[in-house]
Design an enzyme around this catalytic site. Sequence first.
Site, PDB file in Angstrom:
ATOM      1  N   ARG A  85       0.826  -1.210   0.000  1.00  0.00           N
ATOM      2  CA  ARG A  85       0.000   0.000   0.000  1.00  0.00           C
ATOM      3  C   ARG A  85       0.856   1.253   0.000  1.00  0.00           C
ATOM      4  O   ARG A  85       2.042   1.235   0.332  1.00  0.00           O
ATOM      5  CB  ARG A  85      -0.907   0.008   1.241  1.00  0.00           C
ATOM      6  CG  ARG A  85      -0.123   0.052   2.540  1.00  0.00           C
ATOM      7  CD  ARG A  85      -0.971   0.392   3.745  1.00  0.00           C
ATOM      8  NE  ARG A  85      -0.189   0.268   4.972  1.00  0.00           N
ATOM      9  CZ  ARG A  85       0.693   1.155   5.395  1.00  0.00           C
ATOM     10  NH1 ARG A  85       0.915   2.263   4.693  1.00  0.00           N
ATOM     11  NH2 ARG A  85       1.369   0.969   6.513  1.00  0.00           N
ATOM     12  N   GLY A  87       1.551   5.173   1.511  1.00  0.00           N
ATOM     13  CA  GLY A  87       1.613   5.672   2.878  1.00  0.00           C
ATOM     14  C   GLY A  87       2.840   5.165   3.613  1.00  0.00           C
ATOM     15  O   GLY A  87       3.699   4.498   3.048  1.00  0.00           O
ATOM     16  N   GLN A  88       2.891   5.484   4.875  1.00  0.00           N
ATOM     17  CA  GLN A  88       4.057   5.166   5.684  1.00  0.00           C
ATOM     18  C   GLN A  88       3.714   4.109   6.730  1.00  0.00           C
ATOM     19  O   GLN A  88       2.822   3.296   6.513  1.00  0.00           O
ATOM     20  CB  GLN A  88       4.598   6.467   6.285  1.00  0.00           C
ATOM     21  CG  GLN A  88       5.044   7.456   5.197  1.00  0.00           C
ATOM     22  CD  GLN A  88       5.554   8.773   5.754  1.00  0.00           C
ATOM     23  OE1 GLN A  88       4.966   9.346   6.659  1.00  0.00           O
ATOM     24  NE2 GLN A  88       6.655   9.267   5.197  1.00  0.00           N
ATOM     25  N   THR A  90       2.143   2.333   9.866  1.00  0.00           N
ATOM     26  CA  THR A  90       0.943   2.491  10.676  1.00  0.00           C
ATOM     27  C   THR A  90       0.762   1.286  11.569  1.00  0.00           C
ATOM     28  O   THR A  90       1.443   0.264  11.421  1.00  0.00           O
ATOM     29  CB  THR A  90      -0.312   2.720   9.805  1.00  0.00           C
ATOM     30  OG1 THR A  90      -1.379   3.202  10.629  1.00  0.00           O
ATOM     31  CG2 THR A  90      -0.749   1.440   9.115  1.00  0.00           C
ATOM     32  N   PHE A  91      -0.178   1.402  12.498  1.00  0.00           N
ATOM     33  CA  PHE A  91      -0.440   0.337  13.463  1.00  0.00           C
ATOM     34  C   PHE A  91      -1.804  -0.269  13.226  1.00  0.00           C
ATOM     35  O   PHE A  91      -2.768   0.431  12.912  1.00  0.00           O
ATOM     36  CB  PHE A  91      -0.386   0.906  14.894  1.00  0.00           C
ATOM     37  CG  PHE A  91      -0.805  -0.084  15.950  1.00  0.00           C
ATOM     38  CD1 PHE A  91       0.054  -1.089  16.360  1.00  0.00           C
ATOM     39  CD2 PHE A  91      -2.071  -0.025  16.516  1.00  0.00           C
ATOM     40  CE1 PHE A  91      -0.336  -2.018  17.311  1.00  0.00           C
ATOM     41  CE2 PHE A  91      -2.476  -0.946  17.470  1.00  0.00           C
ATOM     42  CZ  PHE A  91      -1.598  -1.942  17.875  1.00  0.00           C
ATOM     43  N   HIS A  92      -1.893  -1.592  13.379  1.00  0.00           N
ATOM     44  CA  HIS A  92      -3.173  -2.310  13.409  1.00  0.00           C
ATOM     45  C   HIS A  92      -3.181  -3.175  14.652  1.00  0.00           C
ATOM     46  O   HIS A  92      -2.159  -3.759  15.014  1.00  0.00           O
ATOM     47  CB  HIS A  92      -3.336  -3.214  12.183  1.00  0.00           C
ATOM     48  CG  HIS A  92      -3.241  -2.496  10.880  1.00  0.00           C
ATOM     49  ND1 HIS A  92      -4.190  -1.600  10.447  1.00  0.00           N
ATOM     50  CD2 HIS A  92      -2.291  -2.540   9.907  1.00  0.00           C
ATOM     51  CE1 HIS A  92      -3.835  -1.127   9.256  1.00  0.00           C
ATOM     52  NE2 HIS A  92      -2.698  -1.679   8.922  1.00  0.00           N
ATOM     53  N   GLY A 154      -4.743   3.848   3.273  1.00  0.00           N
ATOM     54  CA  GLY A 154      -3.630   3.447   2.423  1.00  0.00           C
ATOM     55  C   GLY A 154      -4.122   2.439   1.401  1.00  0.00           C
ATOM     56  O   GLY A 154      -4.799   1.471   1.766  1.00  0.00           O
ATOM     57  N   GLY A 165      -7.004  -0.369   2.399  1.00  0.00           N
ATOM     58  CA  GLY A 165      -8.156   0.496   2.667  1.00  0.00           C
ATOM     59  C   GLY A 165      -7.959   1.390   3.859  1.00  0.00           C
ATOM     60  O   GLY A 165      -7.145   2.309   3.817  1.00  0.00           O
ATOM     61  N   CYS A 183       1.844   9.553   9.384  1.00  0.00           N
ATOM     62  CA  CYS A 183       1.875  10.306   8.119  1.00  0.00           C
ATOM     63  C   CYS A 183       3.165  11.108   7.960  1.00  0.00           C
ATOM     64  O   CYS A 183       3.221  12.018   7.129  1.00  0.00           O
ATOM     65  CB  CYS A 183       0.689  11.261   8.000  1.00  0.00           C
ATOM     66  SG  CYS A 183      -0.903  10.467   8.097  1.00  0.00           S
TER      67      CYS A 183
END
Length: 244
Positions: A85, A87-88, A90-92, A154, A165, A183
């Site tokens: 994806r 973007g940079q 990120t956390f899930h 993303g 998504g 970001c």
Amino acid sequence: MRLRHLHIPSLTPYPYPSLIQDRLVTSHLTHLQAPTKALPPPPSLLTFQTHPTYTTGRRDHARLTPSQLSHLHASGRASHYPSLRGGQTTFHGPGQLTAYLILNLRTHNLTVRSYVQFLEDSVIETCRRYGIKGYRTENPGVWTEEGKKLASVGVHLRRHVSSFGVGVNVSTDLGWFERIVMCGLVGKKATSFEAEGVKGAEIEDVGRVLAEVVAGGLSGVGGVREVREEEVTNDMAVDGNDIQ
């Protein structure tokens, strides 16, 4: 045509929904490569929440140093996976609704720009139904009036077929975001439904609302069809070693 909505009800290792996403993307690409009289695959929304996981976008992954990767692993409490994806990093994780929308943009009269705005607007409408005001800004994602980030966005596109998504913070432990610069914007903070005063919202319920909103906003789509995992995983080869 209806939107297929598959929700994975329990916490899951990140590679498992990624494998399901790959299968759904492949079905669209296969139809494009060898069109038949059969109808094309319908759009699909895959919703889930994972064990603590950091993912890196195409821009970030190659730039991370070993010490930065170690920091993301949080002494073994979190996993890390590169992704295709945009973007940079990120956390899930628990308390976050991750939602991957797989569709052919051309089927629904979408451009790349309008598609990203559609995702953001769908999250904003979902937030509104829970009494939260969300906003689009010059930065990707959905933000509150106070400039806190409520949802990340993303996407990846191949032959106009989308993947990935949004990640919507419902009851997420926001401390996980302190390990990254969201970001690439120093000083920006994350927020969640819970932090905005909405207590007790269930991930599955928020996913259903988002699916309804997405279906209502897509050209050519009339409603949502809830599907079970078995409908897309029965003939999907899954190596147990891939989802540890």
